[in-house]
Design an enzyme around this catalytic site. Structure first.
Site, PDB file in Angstrom:
ATOM      1  N   LYS A  26      59.928  37.984 -30.683  1.00 46.98           N
ATOM      2  CA  LYS A  26      60.945  37.020 -30.247  1.00 46.98           C
ATOM      3  C   LYS A  26      61.793  37.476 -29.058  1.00 46.98           C
ATOM      4  CE  LYS A  26      60.099  34.099 -32.214  1.00 46.98           C
ATOM      5  NZ  LYS A  26      58.723  33.499 -32.058  1.00 46.98           N
TER       6      LYS A  26
ATOM      7  N   THR B 128      57.862  37.156 -25.402  1.00 44.10           N
ATOM      8  CA  THR B 128      56.416  37.350 -25.267  1.00 44.10           C
ATOM      9  C   THR B 128      55.736  36.116 -24.666  1.00 44.10           C
ATOM     10  OG1 THR B 128      56.702  38.426 -27.416  1.00 44.10           O
ATOM     11  CG2 THR B 128      54.454  38.331 -26.515  1.00 44.10           C
ATOM     12  N   THR B 129      56.070  34.956 -25.205  1.00 39.48           N
ATOM     13  CA  THR B 129      55.434  33.708 -24.761  1.00 39.48           C
ATOM     14  C   THR B 129      55.687  33.484 -23.271  1.00 39.48           C
ATOM     15  OG1 THR B 129      55.979  32.828 -26.947  1.00 39.48           O
ATOM     16  CG2 THR B 129      55.312  31.239 -25.270  1.00 39.48           C
TER      17      THR B 129
ATOM     18  N   HIS C  64      52.857  43.892 -30.213  1.00 38.58           N
ATOM     19  CA  HIS C  64      54.219  44.138 -30.692  1.00 38.58           C
ATOM     20  C   HIS C  64      54.371  45.564 -31.230  1.00 38.58           C
ATOM     21  CE1 HIS C  64      55.444  40.081 -30.121  1.00 38.58           C
ATOM     22  NE2 HIS C  64      54.992  39.555 -31.229  1.00 38.58           N
TER      23      HIS C  64
ATOM     24  N   SER D 136      66.562  34.433 -33.329  1.00 38.48           N
ATOM     25  CA  SER D 136      65.278  33.795 -33.050  1.00 38.48           C
ATOM     26  C   SER D 136      64.261  34.144 -34.131  1.00 38.48           C
ATOM     27  CB  SER D 136      64.773  34.249 -31.676  1.00 38.48           C
ATOM     28  OG  SER D 136      63.573  33.607 -31.355  1.00 38.48           O
TER      29      SER D 136
HETATM   30  P1  A3P Z   1      64.801  31.309 -29.094  1.00 43.65           P
HETATM   31  O1  A3P Z   1      64.350  31.255 -30.517  1.00 43.65           O
HETATM   32  O2  A3P Z   1      66.071  32.063 -28.907  1.00 43.65           O
HETATM   33  O3  A3P Z   1      64.828  29.980 -28.445  1.00 43.65           O
HETATM   34  P2  A3P Z   1      58.433  35.261 -28.389  1.00 43.65           P
HETATM   35  O4  A3P Z   1      57.687  34.516 -27.355  1.00 43.65           O
HETATM   36  O5  A3P Z   1      58.503  36.732 -28.122  1.00 43.65           O
HETATM   37  O6  A3P Z   1      57.961  34.915 -29.758  1.00 43.65           O
HETATM   38  O7  A3P Z   1      59.954  34.783 -28.268  1.00 43.65           O
HETATM   39  C1  A3P Z   1      60.301  33.461 -28.516  1.00 43.65           C
HETATM   40  C2  A3P Z   1      61.652  33.192 -27.891  1.00 43.65           C
HETATM   41  O8  A3P Z   1      61.484  32.993 -26.468  1.00 43.65           O
HETATM   42  C3  A3P Z   1      62.286  31.926 -28.411  1.00 43.65           C
HETATM   43  O9  A3P Z   1      63.700  32.158 -28.297  1.00 43.65           O
HETATM   44  C4  A3P Z   1      61.771  30.901 -27.425  1.00 43.65           C
HETATM   45  O10 A3P Z   1      62.503  29.713 -27.390  1.00 43.65           O
HETATM   46  C5  A3P Z   1      61.887  31.666 -26.126  1.00 43.65           C
HETATM   47  N1  A3P Z   1      61.003  31.175 -25.066  1.00 43.65           N
HETATM   48  C6  A3P Z   1      59.745  30.694 -25.190  1.00 43.65           C
HETATM   49  N2  A3P Z   1      59.257  30.325 -23.997  1.00 43.65           N
HETATM   50  C7  A3P Z   1      60.233  30.561 -23.081  1.00 43.65           C
HETATM   51  C8  A3P Z   1      60.336  30.361 -21.673  1.00 43.65           C
HETATM   52  N3  A3P Z   1      59.332  29.829 -20.967  1.00 43.65           N
HETATM   53  N4  A3P Z   1      61.492  30.716 -21.076  1.00 43.65           N
HETATM   54  C9  A3P Z   1      62.507  31.240 -21.778  1.00 43.65           C
HETATM   55  N5  A3P Z   1      62.467  31.444 -23.111  1.00 43.65           N
HETATM   56  C10 A3P Z   1      61.345  31.121 -23.767  1.00 43.65           C
END
Ligand code: A3P
Length: 323
Positions: free
Chosen positions: A67, A70-71, A130, A159
Site C-alpha cells: 500500500k 506499488t500500483t 513486497h 490504506s
Molecule cells: P489509498 O488507500 O491511500 O488511497 P499499492 O498499490 O502499493 O497497493 O498502494 C495502494 C495505494 O496507492 C492506495 O492508497 C491507492 O489509492 C493508491 N494509488 C493507486 N494508484 C495510484 C496512482 N495512480 N496515484 C496515486 N496513488 C495511487
C-alpha cells in the site's frame, strides 16, 4: 501432477507450522520467517524464488511495503521503459490496468507448477516484490537494480487496513482499526515490521545508490515530473531533451495519474484483476481508493502521546518523516 502438488503443499504446511505465528490481517495467521511476518503463501513464494528464480543482471525490481504506491509505480515504470513501444493514446495500461503490466514475483512464481518461467519477458524484465531486502537472495540484490517506494507509514496503515478488511475472510471476526494500529506499531502485519522493511532498503540505497533508488510516494505526488525523470535515468532510460521538449514526461505522468487510471472501466470493476494465487484474486478497483497524502488525519489525531505521535517517534529513516 496433482499428487506431487499435494505432497509439496503438505510439506510446506508442515514447515510453516514450525514457525512463530500471530494473527493475520487477511488470513487467520501470519508467520515469522527470518525477521518478517509473512503469509504462508508468500513464504512458499520466497522459498521458490531462492531455489528457482534466475535473476538477469538487467532485471529491475519494484520493491515496496504493501500500500505504498506499488500500483502507481508499476504504471510509471512500465510506461517509461516501454515508451518507444506503445503510443500513449493506445496504451496497454488503458485496457488492462497496472497490475498486469508486470509480474508480482512473490506469488506469481508459483502460478504454474512447479514454478513460472519468466524467460520470455523482454529485457529489462520488470518485477514487483513486497519482500524485505534481507529476505531476498544475494544473487538478486547484488546484481539487479531496485526501485523502492516508501510512504508515510500512517497513510500506509490506513490504506492497508481498508484493503485487508475488504479481502479478509468473512469467517473471521473483522479487524478493528484500533487493533490494526496496535499490531502495525508492533510490526505485526503482512511483510512487516514496516520500519525494518524501510530501513533495509534505505541502508542498501545509501551503500549502493547505483543499485537502489529510494523514492517516496509523497515526492512523486508533489513533483511528479522531477521524480519521474530521476526514475527514468536510474532505470537506464533517461528522457532526452527532445522528449522533454515534446512533453513526454508530463504525458506519462498524466497517463499514470490516480484520476486517469481510477476512472478507466478496467479499473472500475470492468473485469480486470490481479491473480495472486489460485484462490486469491483481487479486482483492479481495490487498488484505487483515495490516492491522497494525509488521509491518516481522518483516523488519528496528531498530538503528543496520541496515536500519530507514537508513529513519528519510532521513525528512524533520516529526513523522511514530516512533523
Ligand atoms: P489509498 O488507500 O491511500 O488511497 P499499492 O498499490 O502499493 O497497493 O498502494 C495502494 C495505494 O496507492 C492506495 O492508497 C491507492 O489509492 C493508491 N494509488 C493507486 N494508484 C495510484 C496512482 N495512480 N496515484 C496515486 N496513488 C495511487
Amino acid at each position: 501432477d496433482e499428487n506431487q502438488t499435494q505432497t509439496d503443499n503438505q510439506q510446506h504446511e508442515n514447515f510453516v507450522a514450525t514457525l512463530p505465528k500471530n494473527k493475520g490481517w487477511r488470513s487467520e495467521n501470519i508467520f515469522l520467517y527470518n525477521g518478517f511476518w509473512l503469509s504462508s503463501d508468500v513464504i512458499k513464494g520466497l522459498l521458490l524464488i531462492h531455489n528457482h528464480f534466475k535473476p538477469q543482471p538487467t532485471d529491475i525490481f519494484l520493491a515496496s511495503f504493501m500500500k505504498c504506491g506499488t500500483t502507481w509505480f508499476k504504471a510509471l515504470m512500465f510506461a517509461t521503459i516501454n515508451r518507444h513501444r506503445y503510443k500513449l493514446s493506445d496504451h496497454p495500461l488503458l485496457r488492462t490496468g497496472p497490475q498486469s503490466m508486470f509480474p508480482f514475483l512473490d506469488t506469481h512464481i508459483f502460478l504454474d507448477y512447479p514454478v513460472t518461467n519468466f524467460d520470455h519477458l523482454p529485457a529489462p524484465r520488470l518485477f514487483a516484490t513486497h519482500f524485505g531486502y534481507g529476505l531476498l537472495p544475494k544473487s538478486m540484490t547484488s546484481r539487479c537494480k531496485f526501485v523502492y517506494v516508501c510512504r508515510d507509514p500512517k497513510d500506509a496503515l490506513v490504506s492497508k487496513w481498508h484493503f485487508m478488511s475488504k479481502l479478509r475472510s468473512k469467517e473471521l471476526t473483522p479487524l478493528s482499526f484500533s487493533e490494526a494500529y496496535e499490531m502495525f506499531c508492533n510490526g505485526v502485519s503482512e511483510y512487516g515490521p514496516f520500519w525494518d522493511h524501510v530501513l533495509g532498503y534505505w541502508k542498501a540505497s545509501q551503500e549502493s545508490p547505483d543499485k537502489i533508488l529510494f523514492m517516496k510516494y509523497e515526492d512523486m505526488k508533489r513533483e511528479p515530473v522531477v521524480e519521474l525523470k530521476k526514475l527514468a535515468s536510474f532505470m537506464g532510460m533517461p528522457f532526452t531533451a527532445e522528449e522533454e521538449g515534446r512533453g513526454v514526461v508530463e504525458e506519462i505522468v498524466k497517463l499514470c495519474s490516480f484520476e486517469n487510471l481510477s476512472n478507466l472501466d478496467v479499473n472500475k470493476g470492468g473485469g480486470g484483476g490481479q491473480k495472486f494465487t489460485t484462490k486469491v484474486v483481487v479486482e483492479n478497483q481495490e487498488f484505487f481508493r483515495k490516492g491522497k497524502v494525509g488521509d491518516w488525519k481522518n483516523y488519528m489525531t496528531y498530538r503528543r502521546d496520541e496515536r500519530a505521535d507514537r508513529f513519528d517517534h519510532t521513525q528512524q529513516v533520516e529526513g523522511y518523516w514530516f512533523g
